[in-house]
Design a protein around this motif. Structure first.
Motif, mmCIF file in Angstrom:
data_model
loop_
_atom_site.group_PDB
_atom_site.id
_atom_site.type_symbol
_atom_site.label_atom_id
_atom_site.label_comp_id
_atom_site.label_asym_id
_atom_site.label_seq_id
_atom_site.Cartn_x
_atom_site.Cartn_y
_atom_site.Cartn_z
ATOM 1 N N ILE A 172 -17.099 -3.299 -6.458
ATOM 2 C CA ILE A 172 -16.483 -4.005 -7.585
ATOM 3 C C ILE A 172 -14.981 -3.753 -7.570
ATOM 4 O O ILE A 172 -14.539 -2.615 -7.506
ATOM 5 C CB ILE A 172 -17.095 -3.536 -8.923
ATOM 6 C CG1 ILE A 172 -18.581 -3.918 -8.973
ATOM 7 C CG2 ILE A 172 -16.351 -4.141 -10.103
ATOM 8 C CD1 ILE A 172 -19.326 -3.334 -10.143
ATOM 9 N N THR A 220 -22.200 -10.312 -15.959
ATOM 10 C CA THR A 220 -23.279 -9.332 -16.032
ATOM 11 C C THR A 220 -24.207 -9.661 -17.198
ATOM 12 O O THR A 220 -23.937 -10.554 -17.989
ATOM 13 C CB THR A 220 -22.744 -7.897 -16.202
ATOM 14 O OG1 THR A 220 -22.220 -7.752 -17.527
ATOM 15 C CG2 THR A 220 -21.677 -7.569 -15.166
ATOM 16 N N GLU A 238 -19.883 -7.830 -19.650
ATOM 17 C CA GLU A 238 -18.815 -7.769 -18.662
ATOM 18 C C GLU A 238 -18.798 -8.932 -17.673
ATOM 19 O O GLU A 238 -19.834 -9.477 -17.316
ATOM 20 C CB GLU A 238 -18.932 -6.495 -17.828
ATOM 21 C CG GLU A 238 -18.632 -5.232 -18.564
ATOM 22 C CD GLU A 238 -18.690 -4.035 -17.642
ATOM 23 O OE1 GLU A 238 -17.832 -3.155 -17.817
ATOM 24 O OE2 GLU A 238 -19.564 -3.969 -16.754
ATOM 25 N N ASN A 276 -14.555 -6.130 -19.943
ATOM 26 C CA ASN A 276 -15.503 -6.158 -21.053
ATOM 27 C C ASN A 276 -15.078 -7.258 -22.006
ATOM 28 O O ASN A 276 -14.037 -7.172 -22.649
ATOM 29 C CB ASN A 276 -15.553 -4.815 -21.769
ATOM 30 C CG ASN A 276 -16.649 -4.786 -22.814
ATOM 31 O OD1 ASN A 276 -16.979 -5.787 -23.450
ATOM 32 N ND2 ASN A 276 -17.228 -3.625 -23.005
ATOM 33 N N TYR A 313 -15.261 -9.293 -7.277
ATOM 34 C CA TYR A 313 -15.427 -8.743 -5.929
ATOM 35 C C TYR A 313 -14.522 -9.548 -4.992
ATOM 36 O O TYR A 313 -14.338 -10.738 -5.187
ATOM 37 C CB TYR A 313 -16.865 -8.936 -5.429
ATOM 38 C CG TYR A 313 -17.941 -8.341 -6.275
ATOM 39 C CD1 TYR A 313 -18.514 -7.119 -5.955
ATOM 40 C CD2 TYR A 313 -18.427 -9.011 -7.397
ATOM 41 C CE1 TYR A 313 -19.540 -6.577 -6.721
ATOM 42 C CE2 TYR A 313 -19.446 -8.480 -8.172
ATOM 43 C CZ TYR A 313 -19.995 -7.261 -7.826
ATOM 44 O OH TYR A 313 -21.002 -6.730 -8.594
ATOM 45 N N TRP A 362 -12.802 -5.066 -10.072
ATOM 46 C CA TRP A 362 -12.474 -4.767 -11.461
ATOM 47 C C TRP A 362 -13.587 -5.251 -12.387
ATOM 48 O O TRP A 362 -14.396 -6.079 -12.021
ATOM 49 C CB TRP A 362 -11.123 -5.313 -11.904
ATOM 50 C CG TRP A 362 -10.825 -6.762 -11.673
ATOM 51 C CD1 TRP A 362 -10.034 -7.278 -10.689
ATOM 52 C CD2 TRP A 362 -11.270 -7.898 -12.444
ATOM 53 N NE1 TRP A 362 -9.975 -8.646 -10.791
ATOM 54 C CE2 TRP A 362 -10.727 -9.052 -11.868
ATOM 55 C CE3 TRP A 362 -12.095 -8.048 -13.568
ATOM 56 C CZ2 TRP A 362 -10.958 -10.334 -12.355
ATOM 57 C CZ3 TRP A 362 -12.329 -9.322 -14.064
ATOM 58 C CH2 TRP A 362 -11.760 -10.449 -13.458
ATOM 59 N N ARG A 363 -13.582 -4.698 -13.612
ATOM 60 C CA ARG A 363 -14.520 -5.058 -14.673
ATOM 61 C C ARG A 363 -13.721 -5.446 -15.911
ATOM 62 O O ARG A 363 -12.725 -4.809 -16.219
ATOM 63 C CB ARG A 363 -15.409 -3.867 -15.051
ATOM 64 C CG ARG A 363 -16.349 -3.404 -13.980
ATOM 65 C CD ARG A 363 -17.092 -2.126 -14.464
ATOM 66 N NE ARG A 363 -18.030 -1.659 -13.483
ATOM 67 C CZ ARG A 363 -19.338 -1.923 -13.486
ATOM 68 N NH1 ARG A 363 -19.850 -2.655 -14.448
ATOM 69 N NH2 ARG A 363 -20.119 -1.466 -12.540
ATOM 70 N N VAL A 417 -17.284 -9.188 -13.760
ATOM 71 C CA VAL A 417 -16.811 -8.333 -12.672
ATOM 72 C C VAL A 417 -16.240 -9.211 -11.562
ATOM 73 O O VAL A 417 -16.591 -10.381 -11.450
ATOM 74 C CB VAL A 417 -17.934 -7.425 -12.119
ATOM 75 C CG1 VAL A 417 -18.350 -6.398 -13.152
ATOM 76 C CG2 VAL A 417 -19.129 -8.245 -11.669
ATOM 77 N N ALA A 425 -23.315 -3.842 -10.374
ATOM 78 C CA ALA A 425 -23.280 -4.462 -11.702
ATOM 79 C C ALA A 425 -24.546 -5.311 -11.850
ATOM 80 O O ALA A 425 -25.138 -5.719 -10.860
ATOM 81 C CB ALA A 425 -22.038 -5.348 -11.842
ATOM 82 N N GLN A 459 -6.640 -9.792 -16.267
ATOM 83 C CA GLN A 459 -7.965 -9.316 -16.674
ATOM 84 C C GLN A 459 -8.059 -9.169 -18.195
ATOM 85 O O GLN A 459 -8.456 -8.143 -18.723
ATOM 86 C CB GLN A 459 -8.310 -8.014 -15.955
ATOM 87 C CG GLN A 459 -8.442 -8.198 -14.464
ATOM 88 C CD GLN A 459 -7.972 -7.020 -13.683
ATOM 89 O OE1 GLN A 459 -8.186 -5.897 -14.085
ATOM 90 N NE2 GLN A 459 -7.332 -7.265 -12.568
#
Length: 170
Positions: free
Chosen positions: A90, A73, A77, A95, A81, A92-93, A79, A54, A131
């Motif tokens: 990663i 990012t 996004e 947006n 870790y 999850w992401r 992210v 990312a 999330q």
């Protein structure tokens, strides 16, 4: 001095000049403008791993329990870790739709939410467990520095325009 580390870039624009490291269980984590999340051994400064999946640039934070690193990012996004000694990839992401972003401010976890500001004056809160974005509020038209989270209902912040604001979330 026990050790020092740099990413080899002589250009300050790509070196870790504006990053704020976090640490957990003998591992130091940070993201420099080279857009690489780096993990170092706190005992000797050796590189444990570097991840560039990312475009995390300078802006990271750690979950309250220390299990996750969050990175903002350069485009829309956040992210996550896992904190570990080997490259976790990663997890999850999310947006969040904040657009192009380069503000070197930390993501602050408190009361089971994570808070941060952006270059265009918007402060965000998200739930790292579901999330999902919890809220977003525009406070100014300039860069928001690292926020001071008093509670998930109260966030103190300052912008590059010199505006100090206390947000109270209902």
């Amino acid at each position: 001095m026990l050790w020092k580390w740099n990413n080899g870039s002589a250009n300050r624009m790509f070196s870790p000049a504006m990053c704020t490291p976090v640490a957990k269980d003998g591992v130091v984590y940070f993201a420099a403008p080279d857009r690489v999340l780096t993990a170092l051994d706190v005992n000797n400064g050796s590189v444990l791993w570097r991840n560039k999946q990312a475009t995390v640039r300078e802006s990271i934070g750690m979950s309250e329990d220390g299990a996750l690193i969050f990175g903002k990012t350069m485009n829309d996004e956040v992210v996550a870790y896992r904190t570990q000694t080997t490259d976790p990839g990663i997890l999850w992401r999310l947006n969040m739709g904040f657009g192009y972003e380069h503000t070197p401010s930390m993501l602050i976890a408190k009361d089971k939410q994570v808070f941060f500001g952006t270059r265009n004056g918007v402060v965000y809160a998200f739930d790292p467990y579901s999330q999902k974005t919890v809220w977003a509020h525009k406070v100014d038209n300039s860069m928001v520095n690292t926020v001071n989270v008093i509670s998930k209902k109260s966030v103190l912040l300052a912008t590059m325009d010199g505006v100090v604001t206390l947000l109270t979330i209902k």
